[in-house]
Structures are given as structure tokens and as C-alpha cells.
Design a protein around this motif. Sequence first.
Motif, mmCIF file in Angstrom:
data_model
loop_
_atom_site.group_PDB
_atom_site.id
_atom_site.type_symbol
_atom_site.label_atom_id
_atom_site.label_comp_id
_atom_site.label_asym_id
_atom_site.label_seq_id
_atom_site.Cartn_x
_atom_site.Cartn_y
_atom_site.Cartn_z
ATOM 1 N N LYS A 296 -1.519 -3.042 14.245
ATOM 2 C CA LYS A 296 -0.142 -2.841 14.746
ATOM 3 C C LYS A 296 0.095 -3.552 16.072
ATOM 4 N N LYS B 163 2.937 -3.540 10.334
ATOM 5 C CA LYS B 163 2.621 -2.215 9.788
ATOM 6 C C LYS B 163 1.873 -2.427 8.482
ATOM 7 N N LYS C 193 0.399 -0.639 4.852
ATOM 8 C CA LYS C 193 0.424 0.506 3.931
ATOM 9 C C LYS C 193 -0.705 0.319 2.940
#
Length: 222
Positions: A205, A210, A212
Motif C-alpha cells: 500500500k 490496494k 485483494k
Amino acid sequence: MKTENNTPQTDCKQCGTCCKKGGPTFHAEDKFLIDKGAVPVKLLFTIREGELAHDNVKGGLTPVPTDLIKIKGKKNSWECILFDEKNNACTIYDYRPLECKALKCWDTREIESVYQNDRLTRNDLLSGIRGLWEMVEDHHSRCSYHKIGSLAKSMAGGKNKIAVNGIIDIIKYDMQVRSLVVEKGSIDPEMVDFLLGRSLPDTIKMFGIKIKQAGGIYKLEP
Ligand code: SF4
């Protein structure tokens, strides 16, 4: 800095504020603390070269020029894991590292004079251990923050699939090596963040990305 009586502070009030802000970075003269087991390796973690870290003297986040070996924080906090909050005391006071001895909140000259000097690196601690050191070096090179930073700049909001896939491959490799050293190398899981630095899903980050993960599949969101 002034005391409540408006007189200049000249000694430590043992308020614990500095220990609550985070543990120290180790320097060459702290190596004996690790060698003699006063600070167990599993309580350490590494901020790898190129990773962003808070500069305690100048302030702000800056990429580190070399490894920083630090004492871990408590769960979900930066408070030094060796700080005893109940008694407001250091649990290794007689063996506290150089920065802890040099940090005087009322006069920062001493910490400023030692802060950048002779920082201890993984090379100082591991280069004599054949096999393990080669694995650490290989991981550092393949998961280099310089490489990730350059791919992150090229991502073009996720449109550059070569850059996106390049970062995902590096993250996957990082996670595979972490599992392997524990499963096949019989390394204590608590030592992994010292050997390999913090995991990339935790640090990525810093590049404004970001991540996932679901069912072993990683997706990046710029
Ligand atoms: S090692 Fe001790 S003195 Fe240093 S930050 Fe941790 S608790 Fe505080």
C-alpha cells in the motif's frame, strides 16, 4: 522541553511515551544483545532496503537506504513488544538497545548523533549461515522494492497489464517463500518477518496500491 514547574527537564520521567511510539532500530553495537539472546530474534522484524519507514529524527516517511532491524510492536500497535504497560517499564532495561539509551525527549542531540550510524543489517547477522543467507539474498533481489516501485509507476491505473502481472508475480513469490521456509525449512513462523521483511501484501500500500486476495488469486486496485 519544560517540566510542570516550568523548569528545564534534565532526566527521564519514565512516562513510557517513547516506548509506546515504537521500538528501536538496531545498530552494530547492539549485535551482542541478539548474540546472547537478551533480545530473541523472533521479536525482531526487518524493514528492507527501499521500503518506506518513518524517520524518527527528521519526521515523515522515507525509503530506507539499507535494512533496518527493529523490535516488533504489540498486536495492532507500534508500542514496543518489550514495554510492560502495567508497570510502565522496559522489560530488558539493563540490556536496552543503543537508541533507547540515547533517546532523551528533552534533548534530541544524542539520538540525532547515533540515529543514522552503523545500522545493523541482516547481512551482519546471517551472512555466515550458508543456504539461509543465499535464500534471503535471492528473496530480496526478486522482491526488490525498487523493482516494485518502478512497476507501480508504470501501472497506468491498472491498464498496463504487464506491470500489474509483474507485481502480482512478485507478491506470489514472496508468499510462496514465506510458506516454504516454515513448512520445508522448519523456521519458526515468528522469525519470518525478520528473515524476509514484512510481507508484501502488508507493505504494497506504500505504493498507493490496494490488494485483494481470494482463493489464492491476487487482484490489484490502484
Ligand atoms: S526496548 Fe525497552 S526502552 Fe526500548 S522501546 Fe522497547 S520497552 Fe522501551
